[in-house]
Design an enzyme around this catalytic site. Structure first.
Site, PDB file in Angstrom:
ATOM      1  CG  PHE A   1      19.637   7.161   3.968  1.00 36.49           C
ATOM      2  CD1 PHE A   1      20.828   7.690   4.434  1.00 36.49           C
ATOM      3  CD2 PHE A   1      19.688   6.141   3.023  1.00 36.49           C
ATOM      4  CE1 PHE A   1      22.045   7.213   3.974  1.00 36.49           C
ATOM      5  CE2 PHE A   1      20.905   5.663   2.548  1.00 36.49           C
ATOM      6  CZ  PHE A   1      22.081   6.201   3.026  1.00 36.49           C
ATOM      7  CG  ASP A   2      15.461   4.854   1.400  1.00 34.82           C
ATOM      8  OD1 ASP A   2      16.664   4.577   1.530  1.00 34.82           O
ATOM      9  OD2 ASP A   2      14.553   4.140   1.859  1.00 34.82           O
TER      10      ASP A   2
ATOM     11  CG  LEU B   1      16.222  -6.063  -1.571  1.00 34.42           C
ATOM     12  CD1 LEU B   1      15.042  -6.595  -0.783  1.00 34.42           C
ATOM     13  CD2 LEU B   1      16.334  -6.791  -2.901  1.00 34.42           C
TER      14      LEU B   1
ATOM     15  CD  GLU C   1      11.165 -13.771   0.888  1.00 30.98           C
ATOM     16  OE1 GLU C   1      12.055 -13.224   1.569  1.00 30.98           O
ATOM     17  OE2 GLU C   1      11.408 -14.492  -0.088  1.00 30.98           O
TER      18      GLU C   1
ATOM     19  CE  LYS D   1      13.981  -3.730   3.599  1.00 27.97           C
ATOM     20  NZ  LYS D   1      14.720  -3.428   4.821  1.00 27.97           N
TER      21      LYS D   1
ATOM     22  CG  ASP E   1      14.199  -2.686  11.039  1.00 26.50           C
ATOM     23  OD1 ASP E   1      15.274  -2.584  10.415  1.00 26.50           O
ATOM     24  OD2 ASP E   1      13.685  -1.739  11.647  1.00 26.50           O
TER      25      ASP E   1
ATOM     26  NE  ARG F   1      24.405  -4.553   3.628  1.00 24.17           N
ATOM     27  CZ  ARG F   1      23.394  -3.771   3.342  1.00 24.17           C
ATOM     28  NH1 ARG F   1      22.493  -4.167   2.459  1.00 24.17           N
ATOM     29  NH2 ARG F   1      23.236  -2.611   3.921  1.00 24.17           N
TER      30      ARG F   1
ATOM     31  CD  GLU G   1      17.692  -8.380   8.119  1.00 27.55           C
ATOM     32  OE1 GLU G   1      18.178  -8.971   7.116  1.00 27.55           O
ATOM     33  OE2 GLU G   1      17.712  -7.153   8.259  1.00 27.55           O
TER      34      GLU G   1
ATOM     35  CE1 TYR H   1      18.716 -15.411  -3.354  1.00 26.29           C
ATOM     36  CE2 TYR H   1      20.073 -13.631  -2.492  1.00 26.29           C
ATOM     37  CZ  TYR H   1      19.578 -14.352  -3.561  1.00 26.29           C
ATOM     38  OH  TYR H   1      19.954 -14.001  -4.817  1.00 26.29           O
TER      39      TYR H   1
ATOM     40  CE  LYS I   1      13.821 -11.990  -1.195  1.00 25.15           C
ATOM     41  NZ  LYS I   1      14.210 -12.952  -0.152  1.00 25.15           N
TER      42      LYS I   1
ATOM     43  CE  LYS J   1      13.092   0.470   4.312  1.00 27.03           C
ATOM     44  NZ  LYS J   1      13.825   1.267   4.908  1.00 27.03           N
TER      45      LYS J   1
ATOM     46  CB  CYS K   1      24.690  23.627  32.771  1.00 25.76           C
ATOM     47  SG  CYS K   1      24.022  22.221  33.650  1.00 25.76           S
TER      48      CYS K   1
ATOM     49  CB  CYS L   1      25.453  23.758  37.589  1.00 23.03           C
ATOM     50  SG  CYS L   1      26.450  23.440  36.136  1.00 23.03           S
TER      51      CYS L   1
ATOM     52  CB  CYS M   1      27.136  20.595  31.850  1.00 22.47           C
ATOM     53  SG  CYS M   1      27.666  21.427  33.365  1.00 22.47           S
TER      54      CYS M   1
ATOM     55  CB  CYS N   1      26.988  19.848  37.010  1.00 21.23           C
ATOM     56  SG  CYS N   1      25.420  19.793  36.152  1.00 21.23           S
TER      57      CYS N   1
HETATM   58  S1  IVH Z   1      16.479 -10.299   0.126  1.00 22.16           S
HETATM   59  C1  IVH Z   1      19.280  -9.426  -3.340  1.00 22.16           C
HETATM   60  N1  IVH Z   1      14.531 -10.684   1.859  1.00 22.16           N
HETATM   61  O1  IVH Z   1      16.650  -5.880   3.662  1.00 22.16           O
HETATM   62  C2  IVH Z   1      18.292  -9.679  -2.293  1.00 22.16           C
HETATM   63  N2  IVH Z   1      16.156  -9.023   2.339  1.00 22.16           N
HETATM   64  O2  IVH Z   1      18.082  -3.911   1.271  1.00 22.16           O
HETATM   65  C3  IVH Z   1      18.849  -9.592  -0.925  1.00 22.16           C
HETATM   66  N3  IVH Z   1      15.841  -7.912   4.499  1.00 22.16           N
HETATM   67  O3  IVH Z   1      20.079  -6.245   3.203  1.00 22.16           O
HETATM   68  C4  IVH Z   1      17.947  -9.387   0.191  1.00 22.16           C
HETATM   69  N4  IVH Z   1      14.058  -9.039   5.106  1.00 22.16           N
HETATM   70  O4  IVH Z   1      19.083  -7.119   5.343  1.00 22.16           O
HETATM   71  C5  IVH Z   1      15.643  -9.973   1.544  1.00 22.16           C
HETATM   72  N5  IVH Z   1      12.797 -11.155   3.328  1.00 22.16           N
HETATM   73  C6  IVH Z   1      13.896 -10.468   3.023  1.00 22.16           C
HETATM   74  C7  IVH Z   1      14.412  -9.480   3.885  1.00 22.16           C
HETATM   75  C8  IVH Z   1      15.546  -8.770   3.492  1.00 22.16           C
HETATM   76  C9  IVH Z   1      14.916  -8.105   5.452  1.00 22.16           C
HETATM   77  C10 IVH Z   1      16.911  -6.915   4.567  1.00 22.16           C
HETATM   78  C11 IVH Z   1      18.283  -7.430   4.233  1.00 22.16           C
HETATM   79  C12 IVH Z   1      18.758  -6.623   3.058  1.00 22.16           C
HETATM   80  C13 IVH Z   1      17.823  -5.446   3.067  1.00 22.16           C
HETATM   81  C14 IVH Z   1      17.456  -5.041   1.661  1.00 22.16           C
END
Ligand code: IVH
Length: 700
Positions: A63-64, A111, A141, A143, A145, A164, A202, A255, A317, A341, A436, A439, A454, A460
């Site tokens: 996707f990215d 981000l 930090e 990330k 999920d 969001r 999150e 945050y 950050k 990532k 199928c 069947c 099917c 079936c």
């Molecule tokens: S900071 C402007 N810190 O990742 C900064 N985001 O695209 C806002 N996420 O939508 C996000 N862990 O859902 C931040 N330690 C973390 C995070 C985090 C997960 C998610 C969050 C955000 C997406 C970034």
């Protein structure tokens, strides 16, 4: 700053409109223009799959990569600017669950993503250059999920929790968020927190909870969630906070936003938030060099597997808020933060064959059978191929070498083919089945759906078995002494062909010839007999009508009361029921119009299952002849209780405002669309207090 329709990026010349390039602009290269169009359409579709349907078809990195290609092409062709391009907004999950929409106090941005160390270095250098030689620290930090959430606290109390959404406005899911035990609903008395502040973080479903939930879903023949993120998202959007509470969501905060935060340091603010009672990850670290950042990434790339929740990367950050402000934003993302990532674990192996499985609903799933290969701690030999489009895109041949990844590290999927390694003598090209496998009936594909089905619902075998298994499942008729294996066995012996046949089973049919298993046979027959007392809404759910889940069945049963009414209801009548959309309404009508389904229902009725909800005792006649719409949130009773009160006072509750609506029972936070509709049709809004007085229940 996020650019949108009202706020186009500066690259757009002032005197032109988006769709009318000026003479001065070089004409767009038609190949590029076509590619942009295609990418936009594809990305819109993937955004929808990801955010609204919770069913991503491609990996985050794919996707990215597509998004990056589109950003690059759009930058090269400012004349093709489109305010609705997927590059102009963050993906939206807005409005998918009927929660009231609320504007964010400050936009919620996403981000920029990176996947390699070079990009991390580039970020570090951009920050260094942007700050022109000032010393700076980077807060590292994990990330998480899950789904991001914004929490508003006033006078130390949680007042609102919003998803969001599209970044500008999100869904108000406060009632559901309140069930998260690790979140403080009120801060401890002695702490010094701002009068009004926001924390973001999150919402997650811990691995253990996720696995239990999926085991339960599988036992009930429900589609398991692909990963904890989807499970968390589905849970947070559940309409019933009791279900949410049961699932056990968790939240990590990362945050703090306020007019005056405790410190200029983001890291210190997180420590303060921890003092206020928020769960802030222990993994948060302040670093001062690129080497320290790399060490952090390397450490967590493996250690994260020991964590109780899913993580998919690291967030970096700039620590000082003043410096963050100085660095500012690009069109979509802050310049002061970036997400790195982790690479999903990937293996390469050989595809042996593709087989097709038929599920309870008749949906046909392609399954890749591969040479066993080790991947993220398990041996993988089967992977899902999802649907015909994916097979087509991959251009697969039997004998191909394929790359396998674990999506959310749970279900393996084929993400690519090693085309260069394709053997000269290839096997057959993989084509989606046309008939199928169980069947032989030709498969169909419904408009707008990715799956093949099917259509032979009445003969079936896996569909027949599946429907009986659904009928006996816990939320349906709950015949718990019968399990899927026993049902299979009865099918194999020709004892049953559908659910109604269950009620003809006698003890002597299922105990051994010599009387062995007599006890268990008696138990089964008694449990089947007892199921006749299960309320009508469960019977309706147990029929297994497409798209009719437990909640929809309850809603239809509550509104229409009897099987006869449901049977003869028109699509319009069904659709007028709160929570029943066009798709469900049509499906119910189609079901009862089918002669064979009607025959099954008749036989179930003859067997003695419940065909109506019990009569409800009337409480009054104040609402006789009145049609009432409920909207907003209430403090004295739940919405369901109000629905019942309306019925029990002789009124009728409907879902949408029309000229026939007598009045709207209007709670707090009534949606703007409903408000507008009521105004335009001149329909009265009645407050909760007025309503209670009307029915003679005084407000205390
Ligand atoms: S900071 C402007 N810190 O990742 C900064 N985001 O695209 C806002 N996420 O939508 C996000 N862990 O859902 C931040 N330690 C973390 C995070 C985090 C997960 C998610 C969050 C955000 C997406 C970034």
């Amino acid at each position: 700053m996020e650019y949108d329709l009202f706020n186009p990026p500066p690259s757009l010349p002032d005197d032109t409109t988006a769709d009318a390039p000026t003479q001065q602009e070089p004409p767009a290269d038609t190949d590029d223009a076509q590619r942009i169009e295609r990418l936009r359409a594809e990305l819109h579709r993937h955004n929808h799959n990801y955010y609204a349907l919770n069913a991503p078809e491609i990996s985050d990195s794919e996707f990215d990569a597509m998004m990056q290609e589109l950003i690059d092409l759009e930058t090269a062709h400012p004349e093709l600017y489109d305010p609705n391009s997927p590059t102009q907004r963050v993906g939206s999950d807005l409005g998918s669950g009927g929660f009231p929409a609320v504007m964010h106090e400050r936009p919620m941005l996403s981000l920029g993503n990176t996947y390699n160390r070079e990009d991390v270095r580039a970020f570090y250098e951009r920050v260094r250059d942007g700050l022109g030689g000032q010393p700076f620290s980077i807060c590292c930090e994990l990330k998480f999920d899950g789904l991001s959430i914004s929490l508003i606290y006033e006078h130390k109390r949680l007042v609102r929790a919003v998803t969001r959404g599209d970044g500008k406005q999100g869904d108000d899911v406060t009632a559901n968020v309140r069930t998260i035990r690790t979140l403080p609903l009120a801060l401890p008395a002695g702490v010094a927190a701002p009068e009004h502040f926001e924390v973001r973080g999150e919402v997650l479903l811990p691995w253990e909870r996720f696995e239990t939930l999926n085991r339960m879903r599988e036992a009930r023949e429900e589609q398991p969630f692909a990963n904890p993120r989807n499970a968390a998202s589905g849970t947070l959007k559940n309409k019933d906070p009791r279900v949410v509470a049961e699932r056990g969501l968790d939240a990590y905060l990362y945050y703090v936003l306020a007019d005056r935060t405790p410190s200029d340091s983001h890291y210190q603010n997180l420590l303060a938030a921890r003092m206020w009672g928020f769960q802030v990850s222990e993994a948060t670290r302040l670093t001062h060099s690129l080497e320290e950042i790399y060490a952090y990434i390397d450490y967590w790339d493996t250690e994260r597997r020991k964590l109780p929740v899913a993580t998919d990367g690291v967030v970096l950050k700039v620590d000082s808020l003043r410096q963050q402000e100085q660095l500012g934003m690009t069109a979509k993302n802050p310049r002061w933060a970036i997400a790195y990532k982790f690479q999903a674990e990937r293996a390469r192996t050989r595809l042996e064959s593709v087989t097709f499985q038929v599920g309870r609903t008749g949906a046909v799933t392609p399954v890749a059978n591969m040479q066993p290969v080790a991947l993220a701690g398990t041996t993988v030999k089967r992977a899902s191929l999802h649907n015909a489009d994916i097979i087509e895109q991959l251009d697969l041949y039997e004998g191909d070498y394929v790359f396998v990844e674990k999506a959310g590290e749970i279900i393996p999927q084929i993400v690519g083919v090693d085309y260069e390694a394709r053997p000269l003598l290839t096997g057959r090209k993989v084509e989606f089945a046309t008939t199928c496998p169980e069947c032989g009936t030709p498969l169909v594909r419904y408009e707008g759906e990715a799956a093949h089905y099917c259509p032979n619902t009445t003969a079936c075998p896996p569909q027949l078995r599946g429907r009986v298994e659904h009928f006996i499942s816990r939320d349906a008729m709950d015949i718990d002494s019968l399990g899927p294996e026993t049902v299979d066995d009865y099918f194999g012996r020709g004892l049953i062909r559908d659910a109604a046949d269950l009620y003809r089973i006698r003890v002597e049919d299922i105990c051994g010839e010599d009387g062995t298993r007599l006890k268990s046979a008696q138990k089964i027959v008694a449990a089947i007999e007892a199921s006749k007392q299960k309320p009508f809404d469960r019977v309706l759910y147990a029929l297994g009508i497409r798209f009719v889940g437990r909640v929809a069945a309850q809603q239809v049963a509550t509104a229409l009361r009897t099987l006869d009414n449901v049977r003869h209801a028109s699509v319009e009548q069904l659709q007028a029921i709160d929570g029943i959309g066009a798709k469900i309404a049509q499906s119910i009508a189609d079901f009862f119009a089918d002669k064979r389904a009607a025959d099954l229902v008749d036989r179930l009725v003859k067997a003695g299952v419940q065909t109506a909800l019990p009569e409800i005792e009337a409480l009054g006649t104040q609402l006789e002849g009145k049609t009432v719409v409920i909207s907003g949130t209430f403090s004295h009773h739940s919405r369901d209780e109000y629905k019942e009160l309306i019925t029990r006072h002789g009124g009728k509750n409907t879902g949408s405002i029309s000229k026939n609506t007598s009045f709207v029972l209007a709670g707090d936070n009534m949606g703007p669309a409903k408000l507008e509709k009521a105004r335009s049709l001149g329909v009265t809004l009645m407050s909760e207090g007025e309503f209670l007085r009307l029915i003679g229940e005084t407000e205390d």
